[in-house]
Design an enzyme around this catalytic site. Structure first.
Site, PDB file in Angstrom:
ATOM      1  N   GLU A 245      18.616  51.230  -3.921  1.00 54.39           N
ATOM      2  CA  GLU A 245      18.212  50.513  -5.129  1.00 54.39           C
ATOM      3  C   GLU A 245      19.158  49.360  -5.409  1.00 54.39           C
ATOM      4  OE1 GLU A 245      18.035  49.461  -9.409  1.00 54.39           O
ATOM      5  OE2 GLU A 245      19.738  50.189  -8.255  1.00 54.39           O
ATOM      6  N   GLU A 246      20.440  49.565  -5.165  1.00 55.60           N
ATOM      7  CA  GLU A 246      21.415  48.507  -5.429  1.00 55.60           C
ATOM      8  C   GLU A 246      21.239  47.326  -4.482  1.00 55.60           C
ATOM      9  OE1 GLU A 246      22.954  48.439  -8.017  1.00 55.60           O
ATOM     10  OE2 GLU A 246      23.288  50.476  -8.711  1.00 55.60           O
TER      11      GLU A 246
END
Length: 898
Positions: A245-246
Site C-alpha cells: 500500500e505504501e
C-alpha cells in the site's frame, strides 16, 4: 479616543435635557405615545426622546468583565466536554467475553508484526517474515474455527500497472508484490462477499504500528472471532492483508483487478491511519450506496463519523490517499474508509511504535469492524446492492455516542425549510411598511457591511502577522505548543473583530439603543449563516447540515428568549438562556474544530518548503474565530464597554508576538511521551549524465537533503554547520525532475534542498538500464523499448524535447500521464524477486532533432538491506539532533538522451 460608553450616554443625556427645556408645551400623552412607538421599533430613533436617551445607561448595559468571563467559561466548558468525549474511547467493555473481540490478543499480533521492523515492499521483512507470521496465525485460526464455516487462503503475487492523479499525476508499475487473502464463508459457499482491507507493509525506517500493522492485527482478531462463532454467515467475508500500500496503493490494485475472488466483492471496509491511536474516523463512504452508511449506523458500537471529513478529504486539500480510491475507481465497489487521525506528528516516523497505541483504541476499532462485518455478511442488501445505489448520505456522530444519518435529498429539504423560517423571521422586520422599519433596513444592511469589514480586516491582520513571522524565520513556532497559535492569531482575530464593532457602535450607531443593536447584529449573523446554508445546499454539499445547525438553533433561541429580552433587558438571566440555546451548535462546532486542527496541524509539519504553514494555520484559525464569534457579536453592543477586553487581547497577542519573534518557542520536541520531530530525508546519491552519443558528460555524488517543512535547514545548521546555503542544490534545467532521484513526484512541494558532496557509492545490486530496440512506426513515430533491472524501488522519468510528443506507452492504460511541471513520472516496485522490467514508449517527432527527441532518466532507491546504508550517510545521520527524524537511504540517478 474615549472608550467608555457612559461618557456617550452623558452627552446624549445633556442634549436631551436641553431639548426638553424647549419642549415645555409637549403633553404627557404625546410622550407616552412616543415611548410606545420607541418600544415597538426596538428603541431605535435618530431624534431621541426621553425614553430613548437613557437606553445605554447602567440599568441596561451588561458588565464587561462578567460577560467576557461568562463567554470564556462557556467555551472552556464546551471544550472540556469535547475532550471528555474524545478520551472516552469505548462506551462499554466487552474484551475477553466469549464471542467478542479481544484487544489483548490483537495487541499480541501487533507486537509480533512490529517486532519484525520496517517492512518495505521487496524486503525480506515484508515478503517473507511478515507473510510467514500471518500464515501461521491464519492456520491456527483455521484449526479453531467452527464447522459451520470454511476458510480458504491464497497468497497472490500480482503484476500490473495503472495511472493515478495523486500528487499531480503519475503512473505506477508493480511486479510480483504480495497479497495474503483469506476467505471466510459458509460450508456450502457464497455468491457474494464483503471485503476487509489492511496493509502490512510500512514506509522505510518506520515500524508502522499505526500505519497499518494495528489494522492487520485487528483484522486477524476479527477473523478469529468470526471463524469461531456459532452464528452462520449468509455471505463470505474476504480479509485482504496487502503488502504494497505504501507503494501508492499497488497491492489493492493487483487484488481488485486480477484476483478471482474480486468478482464476489459487493462492498468493502478499508482500515487506514493518518495518526497514531485515538478513535478511528469514518471519513469516506460510497460512492452513493447510502445503505452502507446505514449499516455502520446500525452496527457500530463506538461510532465516530463525519461527512464533513469526507468532503474535506475528497477535495484534495489533504496530501494523502488510501486503497478506497482503488476499489472505487478500478473495482466500482462502494465502501467505508476508516482511519486513526490523532497524533499525526509521529505518523511515518520511528516513533510509530506499538506501545503508543492504547488498548482501548484497539478495542473500539475491533468492536466496530466486527459488528459492521457481521451486519454486512448477514444482510440481504449486500446481494442486491446495486438496487440501493442512489444518492449520498448526510452523516455525523454526536460526541461519539450515536450517529445521525439521512439521505442528502432529505437534508436539502430540511435545509431549505430552515431557510424559509429565516426568510419569514427577517421578512416581517424588513418588509414592514413604517418609518422605524426603513431605519431597520438601513441599519441591517450597514450591519452586514460592518460584519464583513470586521472579518476581512481581522483576516488581513493575522495574515500580515503570519507573513512577517515567516519572513523572519520563526515559522511553526506553534508546532510543539498549539496554544501559541491561539494566543498569537486567535487573539488578534478576536481583538480586531471587537474593535471594528466597537467603533461602529461609537461613531455610526450613535443614537441607537443597546438592546436594538444587540438584536440587529443577531439578525445579521443569522442572515450570514443562512447565506452559507443556501450556497452549500445549492452546491450539493452534504456538510451544509452544519450551517443548518448554526441557523436553526440560534433562531429557536431568539424566538424563545425574545420576550424575556424585551421585558427585562440584557441581564444575567438573558445570558444564561441565550448560551443555553446556543449549546448544540457551539458544542458541535468545537467538536469539528478539534478534528480540523488534529488533522491539519501535523500535516503542516510535512507539507513541503513552498507553503507557509503560519499563513495556512492563521487563516484556518481566523475562520474558526469568525464562526464562533458570530453569535457573540450581540454582546459587544450590550456591554457597557469593551476597552479592557480589547486591551487584554492586544496585550496577549503582543507578548506572544514578541516571544515568537525572539525564538522563545522551538517548533520541535524529542519528549519521549509526546515527540514532535522535524522530518528530513537523506539520500546518498550517485549521478551519471550521458549525452546523445552515450558518453558520460557529468558524474558526481553527494548526500541530497530535503526538509519536509517550511523552515528548511535553518534549525539544523547550528548543529551541522556543513549543511548551509553554500551547498544548496541547483536544478539541472535540461534533466527530468531537475536531475535528482525523487522517490515520488513531490518536487513542486519541495523546491529548497541541499547537496552535500560525498564519495561515490557502489551498491551490490546496481541498477542496469539499456535501450533494447529503436524502430520507426508506419505512422511516423519512434518506438523505444527499454529494459531495467535493479532494487525493489525505482523511478523512471521522461522529458520530451521541442518538436516531440510522447504519444503512447506500454504502461497504465497506454495513455502517458504528465506530472506537475510537464515531465513524466513512473513509480516502479517489485517483490522479493522479479524478472527484468521491459517496457516501451512511442515518441511522435515532427522533424529530425539534432539534440535528440527525448531525455529519460532512471533512479534506483535502496530502502532495505545492506545497500540502503553508507558510512557517510550513517555519520551524517548521527549528527542530527534528537528532535529530528532523518529518514535515510541510498539512491542512484542515470540520465540518457535518445
Amino acid at each position: 479616543m474615549e472608550w467608555s460608553s457612559e461618557s456617550a450616554a452623558v452627552r446624549r443625556h445633556r442634549g436631551t435635557a436641553e431639548r426638553r427645556e424647549g419642549q415645555a408645551a409637549a403633553s404627557h400623552p404625546q410622550r407616552e405615545a412616543s415611548a410606545q412607538e420607541d418600544a415597538r421599533g426596538g428603541g431605535r430613533m435618530r431624534g431621541r426622546t426621553e425614553s430613548g436617551g437613557e437606553s445605554r445607561g447602567a440599568k441596561t448595559a451588561l458588565s464587561e468583565a462578567r460577560t467576557a468571563l461568562a463567554l470564556a467559561l462557556y467555551l472552556l466548558a464546551l471544550r472540556a466536554l469535547v475532550q471528555l468525549s474524545l478520551q472516552r474511547l469505548v462506551l462499554s467493555r466487552t474484551s475477553g467475553l466469549q464471542g467478542e473481540f479481544d484487544a489483548r490478543q490483537a495487541r499480541v499480533y501487533l507486537e509480533h508484526i512490529t517486532a519484525i521492523g520496517p517492512r518495505t515492499t521487496g524486503s525480506a521483512e515484508n515478503e517473507i517474515l511478515t507473510v510467514q507470521y500471518l500464515l501461521e496465525q491464519i492456520t491456527l485460526i483455521e484449526e479453531q474455527s467452527n464447522s459451520l464455516h470454511r476458510i480458504s487462503v491464497d497468497v497472490q503475487r500480482p503484476t500490473g500497472s495503472f495511472s493515478i492523479d495523486f500528487l499531480g499525476g503519475f503512473t505506477s508499475y508493480y511486479d510480483n508484490i504480495t497479497n495474503v487473502v483469506v476467505k471466510l464463508e459458509p460450508q456450502d459457499g457464497a455468491k457474494y462477499a464483503v471485503l476487509a482491507n489492511c496493509h502490512f507493509d510500512s514506509v522505510a525506517n518506520s515500524p508502522g504500528a499505526s500505519d497499518d500493522a494495528v489494522s492487520c492485527a485487528v483484522m486477524l482478531e476479527v477473523l478469529r472471532v468470526m471463524a469461531a462463532s456459532p452464528e452462520p454467515l449468509q455471505h463470505a467475508v474476504v480479509f485482504l492483508f496487502n503488502g504494497a500500500e505504501e507503494n501508492v496503493l499497488q497491492a489493492s490494485h493487483g487484488f481488485i483487478t486480477q484476483h478471482p475472488w474480486a468478482s464476489l466483492i459487493r462492498a468493502f471496509i478499508n482500515l487506514e491511519a493518518a495518526g497514531v491511536g485515538g478513535k478511528e474516523l469514518v471519513f469516506q463512504t460510497g460512492p452513493e450506496n447510502p445503505w452502507l452508511v446505514q449499516a455502520y449506523v446500525s452496527a457500530a458500537k463506538h461510532p465516530f463519523a463525519s461527512v464533513v471529513a469526507q468532503e474535506v478529504f475528497q477535495s484534495g486539500i489533504i496530501p494523502s490517499d488510501t486503497d478506497f480510491r482503488i476499489y472505487r475507481d478500478f473495482g466500482n465497489i462502494p465502501g467505508i474508509d476508516l482511519a486513526f487521525i490523532e497524533n499525526g506528528y509521529i505518523y511515518h516516523t520511528k516513533y510509530d511504535t506499538a506501545d503508543r497505541i492504547l488498548i482501548d483504541s484497539i478495542q473500539r476499532a475491533g468492536d466496530n469492524i466486527l459488528a459492521v462485518l457481521k451486519y454486512l455478511a448477514t444482510s440481504d442488501m449486500l446481494a442486491s446492492s446495486s438496487e440501493y445505489r442512489h444518492g449520498s448520505m448526510v452523516f455525523f456522530d454526536v460526541l461519539g455516542l450515536l450517529v445521525i444519518a439521512y439521505p442528502s435529498r432529505v437534508g436539502s429539504i430540511i435545509n431549505y425549510m430552515v431557510v424559509m423560517a429565516v426568510v419569514l423571521y427577517l421578512g416581517r422586520k424588513l418588509l414592514r411598511p413604517n418609518h422605524s422599519n426603513s431605519n431597520y433596513v438601513r441599519d441591517f444592511l450597514c450591519g452586514l457591511g460592518i460584519t464583513f469589514i470586521s472579518w476581512f480586516t481581522s483576516l488581513v491582520t493575522v495574515l500580515i502577522i503570519a507573513v512577517f513571522v515567516s519572513l523572519i524565520g520563526q515559522s511553526l513556532s506553534w508546532y510543539n505548543y498549539f496554544y501559541i497559535a491561539v494566543c498569537l492569531y486567535g487573539t488578534a482575530t478576536v481583538a480586531k473583530i471587537i474593535l471594528i464593532h466597537t467603533l461602529a457602535k461609537r461613531f455610526y450607531y450613535v443614537n441607537a439603543s443597546d438592546l436594538y443593536l444587540g438584536e440587529l447584529f443577531f439578525d445579521t449573523s443569522l442572515f450570514v449563516h443562512c447565506g452559507f446554508l443556501v450556497a452549500l445546499t445549492a452546491q450539493g454539499f452534504c456538510s451544509a447540515f452544519m450551517s443548518a445547525v448554526w441557523v436553526a438553533f440560534p433562531l429557536l433561541t431568539k424566538l424563545c428568549v425574545y420576550k424575556d429580552f424585551k421585558k427585562h433587558g440584557a441581564k444575567g438571566r438573558f445570558i444564561a438562556l441565550y448560551l443555553l440555546g446556543m449549546f448544540i451548535p457551539y458544542l458541535y462546532g468545537l467538536y469539528l474544530i478539534w478534528a480540523v486542527f488534529e488533522m491539519f496541524t501535523p500535516i503542516l509539519g510535512r507539507s513541503g518548503s513552498e507553503i507557509p504553514p503560519d499563513v495556512v494555520l492563521a487563516s484556518i484559525l481566523a475562520v474558526c474565530v469568525m464562526i464562533l464569534s458570530s453569535y457573540f457579536i450581540t454582546f459587544i453592543y450590550l456591554v457597557n464597554s469593551t476597552k479592557k477586553t480589547i486591551l487584554t487581547l492586544i496585550l496577549v497577542c503582543a507578548v506572544t508576538f514578541l516571544l515568537v519573534c525572539s525564538g522563545a518557542f522551538f517548533p520541535y520536541s524529542s519528549n519521549p511521551d509526546s515527540p514532535k520531530p522535524k522530518r528530513v530525508f537523506l539520500q546518498h546519491v550517485s549521478r551519471t549524465f550521458h549525452n546523445l552519443e552515450g558518453s558520460v558528460v557529468k558524474r558526481d555524488s553527494g548526500i541530497w537533503i530535503n526538509g519536509f517543512d517550511y523552515t528548511g535547514m535553518s534549525h539544523v545548521t547550528p548543529h551541522i554547520p556543513e549543511i548551509n546555503d553554500t551547498i544548496r542544490a541547483h536544478c539541472e534545467e535540461n534533466a527530468p525532475l531537475c536531475g535528482f532521484p525523487w522517490y515520488l513526484p513531490v518536487h513542486f512541494l519541495i523546491r529548497k534542498n541541499w547537496y552535500l558532496p560525498a564519495p561515490e557509492i557502489s551498491p551490490r545490486n546496481p541498477a542496469h538500464f539499456r535501450l533494447v530496440s529503436k524502430e520507426k512506426m508506419p505512422w511516423d513515430s519512434i518506438k523505444l523499448t527499454f529494459e531495467a533491472t535493479g532494487p525493489s524501488h525505482m523511478s523512471f522519468y521522461v522529458r520530451t524535447h521541442k518538436g516531440s510528443t510522447l504519444s503512447q506507452w506500454s504502461l497504465g492504460n497506454g495513455i502517458p500521464v504528465t506530472s506537475r511541471g510537464g515531465d513524466y513520472f513512473v513509480f516502479y516496485s517489485h517483490g522479493l524477486q522479479a524478472s527484468a522490467w521491459q517496457f516501451w514508449i512511442e515518441v511522435q517527432v515532427s522533424e529530425e532533432q539534432p539534440e535528440g527527441m527525448v531525455t529519460v532518466a532512471i533512479a534506483a532507491h535502496y530502502l532495505s538491506g545492506e545497500n540502503k546504508r553508507s558510512s557517510q550517510l550513517d555519520a551524517l545521520k548521527e549528527k542530527f539532533p534528537d528532535w529530528s527524524f532523518p529518514s535515510a537511504w541510498v539512491s542512484t540517478y542515470s540520465l540518457f538522451v535518445f
